[in-house]
Design an enzyme around this catalytic site. Structure first.
Site, PDB file in Angstrom:
ATOM      1  N   GLU A  22      -7.536   2.702   5.246  1.00 47.21           N
ATOM      2  CA  GLU A  22      -8.560   4.065   5.305  1.00 47.21           C
ATOM      3  C   GLU A  22      -9.304   4.298   4.291  1.00 47.21           C
ATOM      4  OE1 GLU A  22      -9.991   4.130   9.396  1.00 47.21           O
ATOM      5  OE2 GLU A  22      -7.584   3.636   9.815  1.00 47.21           O
ATOM      6  N   SER A 154     -10.699   0.996  11.950  1.00 44.55           N
ATOM      7  CA  SER A 154     -11.527   0.815  11.384  1.00 44.55           C
ATOM      8  C   SER A 154     -11.800  -0.769  10.948  1.00 44.55           C
ATOM      9  CB  SER A 154     -11.651   0.681   9.523  1.00 44.55           C
ATOM     10  OG  SER A 154     -12.015   2.289   9.572  1.00 44.55           O
ATOM     11  N   TYR A 224     -19.795  -0.105   8.019  1.00 46.50           N
ATOM     12  CA  TYR A 224     -19.748   1.053   7.124  1.00 46.50           C
ATOM     13  C   TYR A 224     -20.473   0.988   6.343  1.00 46.50           C
ATOM     14  CZ  TYR A 224     -16.200   2.744   9.366  1.00 46.50           C
ATOM     15  OH  TYR A 224     -14.438   3.315  10.023  1.00 46.50           O
ATOM     16  N   ARG A 263     -12.643  10.194  19.801  1.00 47.84           N
ATOM     17  CA  ARG A 263     -13.650   9.727  20.168  1.00 47.84           C
ATOM     18  C   ARG A 263     -12.749   8.220  20.951  1.00 47.84           C
ATOM     19  NH1 ARG A 263     -14.973   6.346  15.303  1.00 47.84           N
ATOM     20  NH2 ARG A 263     -14.205   4.699  16.010  1.00 47.84           N
ATOM     21  N   ASP A 265     -13.247   4.423  22.168  1.00 44.31           N
ATOM     22  CA  ASP A 265     -14.087   3.324  21.927  1.00 44.31           C
ATOM     23  C   ASP A 265     -13.453   1.756  23.335  1.00 44.31           C
ATOM     24  OD1 ASP A 265     -14.908   3.582  19.513  1.00 44.31           O
ATOM     25  OD2 ASP A 265     -13.164   2.450  18.315  1.00 44.31           O
ATOM     26  N   GLU A 279      -9.104   1.973  22.478  1.00 48.35           N
ATOM     27  CA  GLU A 279      -8.683   2.829  21.786  1.00 48.35           C
ATOM     28  C   GLU A 279      -9.339   4.222  21.441  1.00 48.35           C
ATOM     29  OE1 GLU A 279      -9.521   3.018  16.946  1.00 48.35           O
ATOM     30  OE2 GLU A 279     -10.071   1.013  17.872  1.00 48.35           O
ATOM     31  N   ASN A 281      -9.485   8.362  18.760  1.00 46.28           N
ATOM     32  CA  ASN A 281      -9.132   7.793  17.630  1.00 46.28           C
ATOM     33  C   ASN A 281      -9.465   9.444  17.265  1.00 46.28           C
ATOM     34  OD1 ASN A 281     -10.265   4.941  15.637  1.00 46.28           O
ATOM     35  ND2 ASN A 281     -11.247   5.894  17.929  1.00 46.28           N
ATOM     36  N   GLY A 285     -14.506   8.829  11.933  1.00 46.25           N
ATOM     37  CA  GLY A 285     -14.979   9.020  11.008  1.00 46.25           C
ATOM     38  C   GLY A 285     -15.895  10.145  10.865  1.00 46.25           C
TER      39      GLY A 285
END
Length: 322
Positions: A22, A154, A224, A263, A265, A279, A281, A285
């Site tokens: 990443e 990602s 992205y 964060r 998901d 998951e 994070n 990002g």
């Protein structure tokens, strides 16, 4: 923050780049964070661990680090451990929470132990990837299903498998990134994400972001580099669903022992509107397409102020803030 408080943050290293798959996204995140901090008067400097030894942080007198690294050797507890040894406070979760959250299988085990909903899964260790073992996975999880490396992010190495004949290639792709392979029940429905700021009982969930990807393809490219994905914040979900996702996210964050920010998901199953945690994070990002800034903006927190707020939360596990 006032000018005097900004100055108290000291000399700051923004860690970005790194050696993970990443890296490209980390450079985008870190560049944004660096510019934002400087715009608020922070003495911030770029630092790429792929090009410089972390020991230089101590030698050059950095007071704290903003970790804008993603993936391995940045989000997995390794850099956090090095900074603990150097005694330099850093943003985000500590060593253990970072390490566990980076591993989706370990994350699921902890969440399930605390009764939190997450899709069913099968872990294929390196010695469990024979043709027969791979072919048996859909019998357990049903079809379609998701195959992915448990320690990447990602959407790297992820495949949605529609039939038995696709399993071998999906596992082979995932195994390029991780010796273990995670096979996961596919949840048909809406994808949302929820950010958290803070620590322990003081942690707060930000507004939920609903993600609408073209044909459900929320992959690396769409995340992205295109504007094809639509993000809704406010989410447009019923208030009861929004609050339940925020509650679940806070519970998931606290179960893993996260701090600073993070964060989750989440998938909302269309058939019964039940949410499932995918998951968490621990170094989200911070690009122009990123979701934590979008969520913060919905409650009046500008990108620059979000960066300063996260930076101000920098800490060490050894300070007792785990």
């Amino acid at each position: 923050m006032s000018v005097s408080n900004i100055q108290q943050l000291g000399k700051v290293a923004v860690l970005f780049g790194g050696t993970s798959a990443e890296r490209e996204i980390s450079i985008l995140s870190g560049t944004g964070v660096l510019e934002a901090l400087r715009s608020r008067g922070v003495d911030a400097h770029a630092f790429d661990p792929a090009e410089r030894d972390l020991v230089e942080l101590k030698r050059e007198g950095f007071a704290r680090c903003f970790i804008a690294l993603h993936g391995r050797h940045g989000e997995d507890g390794t850099v956090q451990g090095a900074l603990e040894l150097l005694g330099i406070p850093y943003t985000g979760s500590g060593v253990m929470a970072s390490s566990v959250a980076m591993d989706k299988v370990m994350t699921k085990r902890l969440w399930l132990a605390d009764g939190l909903p997450t899709p069913k899964y099968v872990r294929l260790a390196a010695d469990q990837q024979s043709r027969e073992q791979i072919r048996a996975v859909p019998d357990v999880l049903g079809l379609p299903l998701i195959v992915k490396p448990p320690r990447e992010g990602s959407s790297i190495g992820v495949t949605k498998v529609a039939g038995y004949s696709e399993m071998q290639d999906a596992v082979a792709l995932s195994a390029k990134y991780d010796a273990d392979v995670l096979c996961e029940e596919f949840i048909e429905g809406e994808e949302v994400t929820c950010a958290v700021l803070g620590h322990g009982l003081d942690a707060v969930a930000l507004p939920v972001v609903r993600i609408a990807a073209p044909a459900g393809a929320y992959d690396y490219q769409n995340k992205y580099f295109t504007d094809d994905v639509k993000y809704h914040c406010p989410s447009g979900l019923p208030e009861v669903e929004e609050k339940e996702i925020q509650r679940l996210t806070l519970a998931a964050y606290r179960t893993l022992g996260c701090r600073g920010w993070g964060r989750s998901d989440v998938m909302i199953r269309a058939s019964d509107r039940k949410p499932f945690l995918l998951e968490l994070n621990t170094s989200p990002g911070m690009t122009t397409h990123s979701l934590v800034p979008m969520s913060a903006r919905a409650i009046g927190i500008a990108y620059e102020d979000l960066c300063v707020r996260v930076l101000a939360s920098a800490a060490l596990d050894s300070e007792g803030k785990v």
